[in-house]
Design a protein around this motif. Structure first.
Motif, PDB file in Angstrom:
ATOM      1  N   ASP A  26      99.974  54.905 -21.524  1.00 21.11           N
ATOM      2  CA  ASP A  26     100.237  54.115 -20.331  1.00 21.11           C
ATOM      3  C   ASP A  26      98.993  53.283 -20.031  1.00 21.11           C
ATOM      4  N   LEU A  27      99.085  52.432 -19.028  1.00 22.56           N
ATOM      5  CA  LEU A  27      98.006  51.489 -18.755  1.00 22.56           C
ATOM      6  C   LEU A  27      96.727  52.188 -18.332  1.00 22.56           C
ATOM      7  N   LEU A  28      96.831  53.205 -17.497  1.00 19.27           N
ATOM      8  CA  LEU A  28      95.631  53.875 -16.998  1.00 19.27           C
ATOM      9  C   LEU A  28      94.879  54.580 -18.128  1.00 19.27           C
ATOM     10  N   SER A  29      95.604  55.196 -19.050  1.00 13.87           N
ATOM     11  CA  SER A  29      94.932  55.870 -20.162  1.00 13.87           C
ATOM     12  C   SER A  29      94.295  54.855 -21.115  1.00 13.87           C
ATOM     13  N   VAL A  30      94.930  53.699 -21.268  1.00 14.76           N
ATOM     14  CA  VAL A  30      94.326  52.646 -22.089  1.00 14.76           C
ATOM     15  C   VAL A  30      93.036  52.149 -21.429  1.00 14.76           C
ATOM     16  N   TYR A  31      93.045  52.063 -20.098  1.00 13.00           N
ATOM     17  CA  TYR A  31      91.832  51.650 -19.383  1.00 13.00           C
ATOM     18  C   TYR A  31      90.706  52.657 -19.593  1.00 13.00           C
ATOM     19  N   GLU A  32      91.020  53.941 -19.589  1.00 15.80           N
ATOM     20  CA  GLU A  32      89.997  54.957 -19.830  1.00 15.80           C
ATOM     21  C   GLU A  32      89.409  54.801 -21.229  1.00 15.80           C
ATOM     22  N   LEU A  33      90.251  54.488 -22.204  1.00 21.09           N
ATOM     23  CA  LEU A  33      89.742  54.212 -23.545  1.00 21.09           C
ATOM     24  C   LEU A  33      88.815  53.004 -23.531  1.00 21.09           C
ATOM     25  N   ALA A  34      89.194  51.983 -22.787  1.00 17.99           N
ATOM     26  CA  ALA A  34      88.388  50.764 -22.726  1.00 17.99           C
ATOM     27  C   ALA A  34      87.019  51.038 -22.095  1.00 17.99           C
ATOM     28  N   ARG A  35      86.970  51.885 -21.083  1.00 18.58           N
ATOM     29  CA  ARG A  35      85.677  52.214 -20.453  1.00 18.58           C
ATOM     30  C   ARG A  35      84.719  52.847 -21.452  1.00 18.58           C
ATOM     31  N   ASP A  36      85.258  53.614 -22.371  1.00 21.03           N
ATOM     32  CA  ASP A  36      84.417  54.291 -23.361  1.00 21.03           C
ATOM     33  C   ASP A  36      84.052  53.396 -24.536  1.00 21.03           C
ATOM     34  N   TYR A  37      84.851  52.342 -24.774  1.00 18.46           N
ATOM     35  CA  TYR A  37      84.664  51.566 -26.003  1.00 18.46           C
ATOM     36  C   TYR A  37      84.172  50.140 -25.773  1.00 18.46           C
ATOM     37  N   ASP A  38      84.654  49.478 -24.740  1.00 23.03           N
ATOM     38  CA  ASP A  38      84.409  48.040 -24.579  1.00 23.03           C
ATOM     39  C   ASP A  38      82.915  47.745 -24.470  1.00 23.03           C
ATOM     40  N   LYS A  39      82.425  46.866 -25.333  1.00 22.64           N
ATOM     41  CA  LYS A  39      80.996  46.587 -25.404  1.00 22.64           C
ATOM     42  C   LYS A  39      80.534  45.668 -24.278  1.00 22.64           C
ATOM     43  N   THR A  40      81.400  44.821 -23.777  1.00 25.86           N
ATOM     44  CA  THR A  40      81.034  43.983 -22.640  1.00 25.86           C
ATOM     45  C   THR A  40      80.740  44.844 -21.423  1.00 25.86           C
ATOM     46  N   PHE A  41      81.596  45.825 -21.182  1.00 29.72           N
ATOM     47  CA  PHE A  41      81.370  46.730 -20.059  1.00 29.72           C
ATOM     48  C   PHE A  41      80.149  47.606 -20.301  1.00 29.72           C
ATOM     49  N   SER A  42      79.983  48.069 -21.540  1.00 33.25           N
ATOM     50  CA  SER A  42      78.826  48.902 -21.862  1.00 33.25           C
ATOM     51  C   SER A  42      77.521  48.139 -21.647  1.00 33.25           C
ATOM     52  N   ALA A  43      77.504  46.862 -22.019  1.00 28.39           N
ATOM     53  CA  ALA A  43      76.304  46.050 -21.803  1.00 28.39           C
ATOM     54  C   ALA A  43      76.010  45.901 -20.318  1.00 28.39           C
ATOM     55  N   ALA A  44      77.048  45.696 -19.512  1.00 30.07           N
ATOM     56  CA  ALA A  44      76.855  45.573 -18.066  1.00 30.07           C
ATOM     57  C   ALA A  44      76.314  46.878 -17.477  1.00 30.07           C
ATOM     58  N   GLU A  45      76.812  48.005 -17.964  1.00 30.34           N
ATOM     59  CA  GLU A  45      76.351  49.303 -17.467  1.00 30.34           C
ATOM     60  C   GLU A  45      74.883  49.536 -17.817  1.00 30.34           C
ATOM     61  N   ASN A  46      74.511  49.228 -19.053  1.00 35.90           N
ATOM     62  CA  ASN A  46      73.116  49.405 -19.463  1.00 35.90           C
ATOM     63  C   ASN A  46      72.187  48.452 -18.718  1.00 35.90           C
ATOM     64  N   SER A  47      72.655  47.245 -18.456  1.00 33.16           N
ATOM     65  CA  SER A  47      71.857  46.295 -17.688  1.00 33.16           C
ATOM     66  C   SER A  47      71.613  46.826 -16.274  1.00 33.16           C
ATOM     67  N   TYR A  48      72.638  47.391 -15.682  1.00 33.71           N
ATOM     68  CA  TYR A  48      72.497  47.959 -14.337  1.00 33.71           C
ATOM     69  C   TYR A  48      71.489  49.104 -14.331  1.00 33.71           C
ATOM     70  N   LYS A  49      71.567  49.991 -15.322  1.00 28.98           N
ATOM     71  CA  LYS A  49      70.630  51.113 -15.395  1.00 28.98           C
ATOM     72  C   LYS A  49      69.203  50.632 -15.597  1.00 28.98           C
ATOM     73  N   ALA A  50      69.054  49.565 -16.391  1.00 29.52           N
ATOM     74  CA  ALA A  50      67.705  49.039 -16.633  1.00 29.52           C
ATOM     75  C   ALA A  50      67.107  48.446 -15.361  1.00 29.52           C
ATOM     76  N   VAL A  51      67.908  47.701 -14.604  1.00 28.48           N
ATOM     77  CA  VAL A  51      67.404  47.080 -13.380  1.00 28.48           C
ATOM     78  C   VAL A  51      67.059  48.142 -12.342  1.00 28.48           C
ATOM     79  N   GLN A  52      67.779  49.255 -12.343  1.00 25.26           N
ATOM     80  CA  GLN A  52      67.477  50.324 -11.385  1.00 25.26           C
ATOM     81  C   GLN A  52      66.039  50.824 -11.530  1.00 25.26           C
TER      82      GLN A  52
END
Length: 447
Positions: A26-52
């Motif tokens: 279903d859509l929600l489970s696909v979104y959970e997969l995307a949170r773990d895999y998508d590199k655009t989101f991963s880059a944004a997360e790492n950028s946020y941690k670095a700025v902190q």
């Protein structure tokens, strides 16, 4: 092997490479997969941690600095000439060991104060950008998922049209065999059938492409997707006023909030550069042990020295460096303000478009649904007229073509409604997994 068969074979080959762990998603489970895999989101997360980390560094400027040093030297002294009789001649070789501890505590540092303001604004900006990236991932995932469903629906409609035209072709051939029609009917039906074959193959390829688009976000292709139910309620935006949504977006849009934080950071940087004009005041305490192994006088010494001082520094003139840095910071601040204004304009336009997208897709879906029912009646009437000779074969083919055109547009309008609704939520900064869950309810209820 026909084109359609080859297309199905290709589609099966694509699915065959999917890992065995892939199941109906279903859509929600696909979104959970995307949170773990998508590199655009991963880059944004790492950028946020670095700025902190910059805030921790800025706060650390106020803490005392403690340093320990040690020196060892070998000295070779020789008096070559001296008017002092005591130092008339002589030479000496001796080592010297020096150990020191220095503690420095900033007392008044305006530049440190401004640095902390910059860090707070930058962390706030990074937080908004990270949350925006999270919501954009929801929208991208939903878009990829729903477009895959839309492609699958289009394939089903295309195949239904192909089968309907195929039946019309069989009927035309039988009529030709018994002398009730000429070869023109057969040629018309065959030409339309071959055209539909090409469209069906294209529709199958589009399904494959849409599934590949899902793979780029989640890292895998779902073995199957939950379908969208045939009927569901389309709710217009509440409030039913685009300007109310625009006002809400201007206040809560995450991109605007990030730009506002960027302006605050640029303003703080401008103040920090101007803070170099203020004096710097530090409290310094040091302790030194100096052990000298000898001297020209003979014999060594060991001296302990403890000092406490208040050190004031005021940089009066640094060429034109300081003035250039202040102007640079001022222009960067003005640029950030311009970018904020541009973002306001973009959000206004996007919010209005999203609102109108929801309203128009509802009206379009309702109109197309009525048209679809009318077109089905038309097709049945044309088919009966064809049997009695009142309508030509081409009229029947055109009526069926129009029917499937309307059906495609109707199905597309439903997906446009869902995506426009999500996009409107995104513009006002309120898109959440609950919105994906509501779409899942529409998918799951279809069984």
């Amino acid at each position: 092997m026909t084109k359609i068969t080859r297309g199905m074979f290709l589609f099966a080959c694509v699915l065959s490479v999917v890992p065995a762990t892939a199941v109906s998603e279903d859509l929600l489970s696909v979104y959970e997969l995307a949170r773990d895999y998508d590199k655009t989101f991963s880059a944004a997360e790492n950028s946020y941690k670095a700025v902190q980390q910059t805030q921790q560094q800025a706060n650390g400027l106020y803490y005392p600095n403690l340093s320990v040093s040690y020196e060892h030297s070998e000295t070779d002294q020789e008096i070559v000439r001296s008017e002092n009789e005591v130092f008339g001649s002589g030479e000496s070789d001796f080592p010297t060991d020096t150990a020191a501890v220095t503690l420095s505590q900033p007392v008044f540092r305006m530049d440190f104060f401004r640095e902390r303001s910059i860090a707070k604004a930058e962390v706030r900006q990074a937080e908004y950008e990270f949350v925006a990236a999270e919501q954009e991932l929801m929208l991208r995932t939903a878009e990829a998922y729903l477009l895959a469903l839309a492609a699958r629906d289009n394939e089903a409609v295309t195949r239904a049209e192909l089968e309907a035209v195929g039946r019309q072709l069989e009927m035309a051939q039988k009529r030709l065999e018994v002398g009730m029609a000429d070869a023109t009917e057969v040629h018309e039906s065959r030409a339309r059938y071959e055209l539909n074959q090409a469209e069906a193959l294209q529709a199958e390829n589009e399904v494959i492409d849409r599934l590949e688009a899902l793979r780029t976000i989640t890292g895998q292709i779902p073995r199957s997707l939950d379908p969208l139910q045939d009927e569901f309620s389309m709710t217009p935006p509440d409030p039913a006023d685009p300007e109310a949504w625009v006002d809400r977006a201007l206040e809560n849009n995450l991109s605007i909030n990030a730009r506002e934080a960027a302006v605050d950071a640029a303003r703080a940087e401008h103040k920090r550069q101007r803070a170099d004009r203020y004096p710097k005041l530090d409290l310094v305490a040091s302790y030194e042990n100096r052990d000298t192994g000898g001297s020209l006088f003979g014999g060594g010494s060991e001296v302990n020295t403890a000092e406490v001082m208040v050190r004031a520094q005021w940089d009066i003139f640094e060429g034109r460096v300081r003035g250039g840095r202040i102007k640079e910071a001022m222009y960067n601040m003005q640029r950030a303000q311009d970018e904020l204004k541009l973002e306001h304009d973009r959000v206004r336009r996007k919010t209005r478009n999203a609102y109108l997208g929801v309203v128009n897709s509802i009206a379009r879906a309702r109109a197309l649904k009525s048209s679809l029912e009318a077109q089905r009646i038309t097709v049945r009437a044309k088919e009966k007229g064809f049997e009695t000779g009142a309508n030509s074969n081409l009229e029947v083919l055109d009526a069926k073509r129009d029917l499937y055109f309307v059906e495609r547009d109707y199905l597309e309008a439903r997906y446009d409604y869902l995506l426009s609704t999500l996009n409107l939520k995104l513009q006002v900064g309120q898109l959440s997994p609950d919105d994906l869950r509501r779409i899942d309810n529409l998918l799951q209820s279809a069984g």
